[in-house]
Design an enzyme around this catalytic site. Structure first.
Site, short mmCIF file in Angstrom:
data_model
loop_
_atom_site.label_atom_id
_atom_site.label_comp_id
_atom_site.label_asym_id
_atom_site.label_seq_id
_atom_site.Cartn_x
_atom_site.Cartn_y
_atom_site.Cartn_z
N ASP A 93 23.73 55.65 38.88
CA ASP A 93 23.58 55.92 40.31
C ASP A 93 22.73 57.15 40.57
O ASP A 93 21.91 57.16 41.51
CB ASP A 93 24.96 56.10 40.95
CG ASP A 93 25.85 54.89 40.77
OD1 ASP A 93 25.32 53.78 40.57
OD2 ASP A 93 27.09 55.05 40.83
N GLY A 119 34.62 50.45 46.81
CA GLY A 119 35.81 49.69 46.45
C GLY A 119 35.53 48.59 45.47
O GLY A 119 35.05 48.81 44.37
N GLY A 120 35.83 47.34 45.88
CA GLY A 120 35.73 46.20 45.00
C GLY A 120 37.02 45.98 44.23
O GLY A 120 37.93 46.83 44.22
N TRP A 121 37.09 44.84 43.56
CA TRP A 121 38.32 44.48 42.84
C TRP A 121 38.67 45.50 41.76
O TRP A 121 39.84 45.77 41.50
CB TRP A 121 38.16 43.10 42.21
CG TRP A 121 39.37 42.64 41.49
CD1 TRP A 121 39.60 42.64 40.15
CD2 TRP A 121 40.57 42.11 42.09
NE1 TRP A 121 40.86 42.15 39.86
CE2 TRP A 121 41.48 41.81 41.03
CE3 TRP A 121 40.97 41.86 43.41
CZ2 TRP A 121 42.74 41.28 41.27
CZ3 TRP A 121 42.23 41.33 43.64
CH2 TRP A 121 43.10 41.05 42.57
N GLU A 162 40.43 45.97 48.45
CA GLU A 162 41.12 44.73 48.11
C GLU A 162 42.53 45.03 47.59
O GLU A 162 42.67 45.35 46.42
CB GLU A 162 40.30 43.95 47.07
CG GLU A 162 38.90 43.62 47.56
CD GLU A 162 38.07 42.80 46.57
OE1 GLU A 162 38.67 42.13 45.69
OE2 GLU A 162 36.84 42.82 46.68
N MET A 229 35.31 37.19 52.78
CA MET A 229 35.23 36.69 51.41
C MET A 229 35.82 35.28 51.37
O MET A 229 36.92 35.04 50.85
CB MET A 229 35.94 37.65 50.46
CG MET A 229 35.25 39.00 50.36
SD MET A 229 36.01 40.14 49.18
CE MET A 229 37.42 40.72 50.12
N TYR A 231 35.67 32.73 49.68
CA TYR A 231 35.51 32.13 48.35
C TYR A 231 36.66 32.61 47.48
O TYR A 231 37.53 33.36 47.97
CB TYR A 231 34.15 32.50 47.72
CG TYR A 231 33.72 33.94 47.90
CD1 TYR A 231 34.25 34.95 47.11
CD2 TYR A 231 32.80 34.29 48.88
CE1 TYR A 231 33.87 36.27 47.27
CE2 TYR A 231 32.40 35.61 49.05
CZ TYR A 231 32.94 36.60 48.24
OH TYR A 231 32.56 37.90 48.41
N TRP A 381 27.81 36.84 47.49
CA TRP A 381 28.30 37.60 46.34
C TRP A 381 27.89 36.83 45.09
O TRP A 381 28.46 35.80 44.79
CB TRP A 381 29.81 37.79 46.38
CG TRP A 381 30.24 38.59 45.18
CD1 TRP A 381 30.71 38.11 44.00
CD2 TRP A 381 30.19 40.01 45.03
NE1 TRP A 381 30.96 39.13 43.11
CE2 TRP A 381 30.63 40.32 43.73
CE3 TRP A 381 29.78 41.05 45.86
CZ2 TRP A 381 30.71 41.62 43.24
CZ3 TRP A 381 29.86 42.35 45.38
CH2 TRP A 381 30.32 42.62 44.09
#
Length: 415
Positions: A93, A119-121, A162, A229, A231, A381
């Site tokens: 990054d 975030g994210g899973w 999440e 989301m 899906y 995604w």
């Protein structure tokens, strides 16, 4: 004394003029409340995909900024000690200028919005619940976000927590009311900066999770958009093979709560709970979920399974095929493509291997659905899972081009 006063007056005038001028340059002119607006084509970019092997490696410079209106850098993360937003992978990054190169896409694609997602899973949801529960922690987070966006030049923040309210992910019932408080503080801080920063969330479309953790009217009052989301709606836990992003219910197959567990059901759930359609963006997966069948001769929808699918042909991941892998299997390895005439999605199989996915035909139908329903647009995604190397002969980015063409010249109606 008069000279000093005159000099100070001139300096103040110049400073204010420059400040206002810069503000005008930076400010995003939001459409009037309820006014029609262009459709969004939102592309998530997984920064780690650059480390994929060989031709599967996806660089920031590979992002098709001409096909997207918004690109989202996934992900930054939350510090559980300072409660500030921090880089997930500082080496890439910062040291390898990931942020700088990503924001620099705007030089090649004028009008593109480059947004940072947090975030994210993989980022523990319990941290977010702990952060929003205490005012001082919320304030530390908000201040860090403002400094972060200012320092790196992003155009806003997307919160992919999440999931709020989900005890399996460390959530609390208090998240329902505390999450809107955080977003309101972010909105006020963003507005005070006057740079036109956007504020969005990626949110589940599963009913029990929505009802537990999302105060829908309050969230949608504050946010620019909600990226649903829609899906991962089926999986190994069902004990049968199924596509995970069907548009509609299949009454002959789906029963009970699964009649609502589809793209249309999730979108209408958010609308019925108080989110206007012109803030709802429909998510589509560029990956498929694969399974190993119990019996290779029983290979239709809901065929019994005994586990995840074998490693994909390129990335060698069990249970997941990126679109460029699935189309390769169908085009070059003899996999048989079939069509779900009720859910309006494809699946494919070979021997005891099975995958449910999206392709150009199913996405064209979903884009027509978005237009007919008056939703804000589509989100993928993730962009790095499209066939960007043209392995399958449809041209590069066939899925994203289908989204672009399907929403071209579409103006989102006012609500």
């Amino acid at each position: 004394m008069e000279v000093h006063v005159a000099l100070i007056t001139v300096l103040v005038t110049v400073f204010v003029t420059e400040l206002l001028g810069n503000g005008v340059q930076r400010r995003r002119e939001a459409p009037p409340e309820g006014a029609p607006q262009p459709a969004r084509r939102v592309c998530y970019y997984q920064a780690g995909s650059v480390s994929r092997p060989g031709a599967a490696s996806f660089r920031i410079e590979d992002i098709p900024g001409d096909l997207c209106t918004h690109v989202l850098y996934a992900f930054s993360v939350l510090s559980e000690t300072t409660w500030e937003m921090v880089p997930k992978n500082p080496k890439f990054d910062l040291d390898q200028r990931g942020y700088e190169r990503f924001v620099g896409l705007k030089d090649r694609f004028p009008g593109l919005r480059t947004v940072l997602s947090i975030g994210g899973w993989g980022d523990d949801g319990g941290k977010y619940s702990q952060m929003i529960s205490i005012p001082e922690r919320r304030q530390a987070f908000v201040l860090s976000v403002v400094a972060f966006l200012s320092s790196h030049g992003f155009d806003g923040l997307d919160v992919d927590w999440e999931y709020p309210g989900d005890s399996n992910r460390g959530g609390s019932p208090d998240d329902f009311n505390n999450f809107p408080l955080l977003l309101q503080q972010l909105r006020e801080a963003f507005d005070a900066e006057g740079r036109g920063w956007e504020l969005t969330i990626a949110a589940t479309s599963t009913k029990d999770k929505v009802l537990k953790g999302y105060n829908v009217p309050e969230l949608c009052r504050t946010l620019d958009a909600v990226y649903l989301m829609t899906y991962n709606l089926r999986g190994l836990w069902n004990d049968y093979a199924d596509v995970h992003s069907m548009l509609y219910a299949r009454p002959g197959l789906d029963t009970g709560n699964k009649l609502e567990l589809n793209v249309n059901g999730g979108a209408l759930l958010w609308e019925n709970l108080g989110c206007p359609r012109n803030k709802i963006v429909i998510g589509v997966p560029f990956y498929g979920k694969s399974y190993t069948l119990c019996n290779s001769s029983i290979n239709g929808l809901h065929a019994p399974i005994n586990g995840t699918g074998q490693n994909g042909p390129i990335l060698k991941k069990k249970g997941v095929h990126m679109y460029f892998e699935t189309c390769y299997l169908v085009q070059n390895a003899g996999w048989v493509r079939q069509w779900d005439a009720e859910g309006l999605v494809p699946f494919a199989y070979s021997g005891d291997q099975w995958v449910g996915y999206e392709d150009m035909e199913s996405l064209k139908i979903k884009m027509d659905y978005i237009r007919n329903m008056g939703f804000l647009g589509a989100m993928d995604w993730a962009i790095n899972d499209d066939d960007f190397r043209d392995l399958c002969g449809y041209g590069p980015y066939p899925l994203m081009r289908t989204i672009y063409e399907g929403l071209e010249n579409y103006t989102v109606p006012s609500t």
